[in-house]
Scaffold this active site. Structure first.
Site, PDB file in Angstrom:
ATOM      1  N   SER A 235       0.841  -1.193   0.000  1.00  5.05           N
ATOM      2  CA  SER A 235       0.000   0.000   0.000  1.00  5.05           C
ATOM      3  C   SER A 235       0.873   1.237   0.000  1.00  5.05           C
ATOM      4  CB  SER A 235      -0.904  -0.018   1.249  1.00  5.05           C
ATOM      5  OG  SER A 235      -1.886   0.986   1.184  1.00  5.05           O
ATOM      6  N   ASP A 236       0.286   2.331  -0.478  1.00  7.35           N
ATOM      7  CA  ASP A 236       0.985   3.610  -0.441  1.00  7.35           C
ATOM      8  C   ASP A 236      -0.030   4.719  -0.215  1.00  7.35           C
ATOM      9  OD1 ASP A 236       3.724   4.959  -0.974  1.00  7.35           O
ATOM     10  OD2 ASP A 236       2.283   6.164  -2.117  1.00  7.35           O
ATOM     11  N   THR A 237       0.318   5.665   0.641  1.00 10.82           N
ATOM     12  CA  THR A 237      -0.585   6.761   0.991  1.00 10.82           C
ATOM     13  C   THR A 237       0.073   8.101   0.705  1.00 10.82           C
ATOM     14  OG1 THR A 237      -1.612   5.453   2.755  1.00 10.82           O
ATOM     15  CG2 THR A 237      -1.903   7.833   2.869  1.00 10.82           C
TER      16      THR A 237
ATOM     17  N   ALA B 298      -3.434   3.787  -2.166  1.00 10.41           N
ATOM     18  CA  ALA B 298      -3.493   2.678  -3.111  1.00 10.41           C
ATOM     19  C   ALA B 298      -3.155   1.391  -2.389  1.00 10.41           C
ATOM     20  CB  ALA B 298      -2.510   2.909  -4.258  1.00 10.41           C
TER      21      ALA B 298
END
Length: 216
Positions: free
Chosen positions: A81-83, A118
């Site tokens: 995940s990436d924020t 994501a």
């Protein structure tokens, strides 16, 4: 490739799950919903490509993270995940120092920004991903409040220089969207992607589904 990989395991088999992140918040969220997992942070370049928009940027990073581990562990289910925090079209990453954290929080004070998170899942050579968009409004903060929050140290390892699950919760006036996406892992979206990849979640460990979905 997903069909052949899943065919090696009988329905109901529990796959190995790898979280491609060093974030303690993401580890806690997977544990919260009962998915046992190993943690192997992915080492990827998180710089923004020229002319790369925020949504493609964070989705690319999530996919890069899972790919970095999936190629070494094709038998496992890899989650990444990436924020990012976006205001006025600008991506606010993790602050480099105290002054940058203060500048970010000053910019967010009393305004609404967007958090994009994501999530990507990979298994057997197939990667699926999606992006959650959440609107977050900060209450007005004065310089003393911002400085005091930065002095807690909490902002320094977080996109946008705040964490909604800690002291930073008091800075937030309103949130429209998935709270867990703001924390760093949109659980509902993740479970849907895992289902599309051929895995079953029934409020506990993942298992191989009875049949592989056509989308896989």
């Amino acid at each position: 490739m997903a069909t052949s990989a899943l065919a090696l395991s009988a329905p109901g088999t529990r796959p190995r799950v790898i979280l491609a992140s060093q974030s303690p918040r993401r580890r806690d969220l997977l544990a919260l919903i009962g998915i046992p997992h190993d943690v192997h942070p992915a080492d990827v370049d998180e710089s923004v490509h020229p002319d790369e928009a925020p949504v493609p940027h964070c989705e690319r990073l999530a996919r890069d993270k899972v790919h970095a581990l999936a190629v070494r562990h094709p038998e496992a289910v890899v989650i990444g995940s990436d924020t990012i925090v976006v205001i006025d079209g600008d991506i606010l990453g993790k602050p480099g120092d105290r002054s940058e954290a203060i500048a970010m929080l000053t910019r967010l004070s009393g305004r609404t920004h967007t958090v994009f998170t994501a999530v990507a899942v990979a298994h057997g050579g197939v990667t699926l991903s999606g992006v959650e968009s959440v609107s977050v409004t900060f209450r007005p903060l004065d310089a003393a409040q911002i400085a005091a929050y930065v002095d807690t140290g909490e902002p320094m390892d977080k996109a946008g220089a705040y964490g909604i699950q800690g002291f930073g919760a008091t800075n937030v006036e309103r949130i429209d969207g998935d709270y867990f996406a703001v924390m760093g892992l949109p659980l509902g979206r993740m479970v849907g992607l895992l289902r599309d990849l051929g895995f079953h979640y029934a409020f506990g460990p993942l298992t191989v589904a009875d049949s592989v979905p056509a989308s896989a």
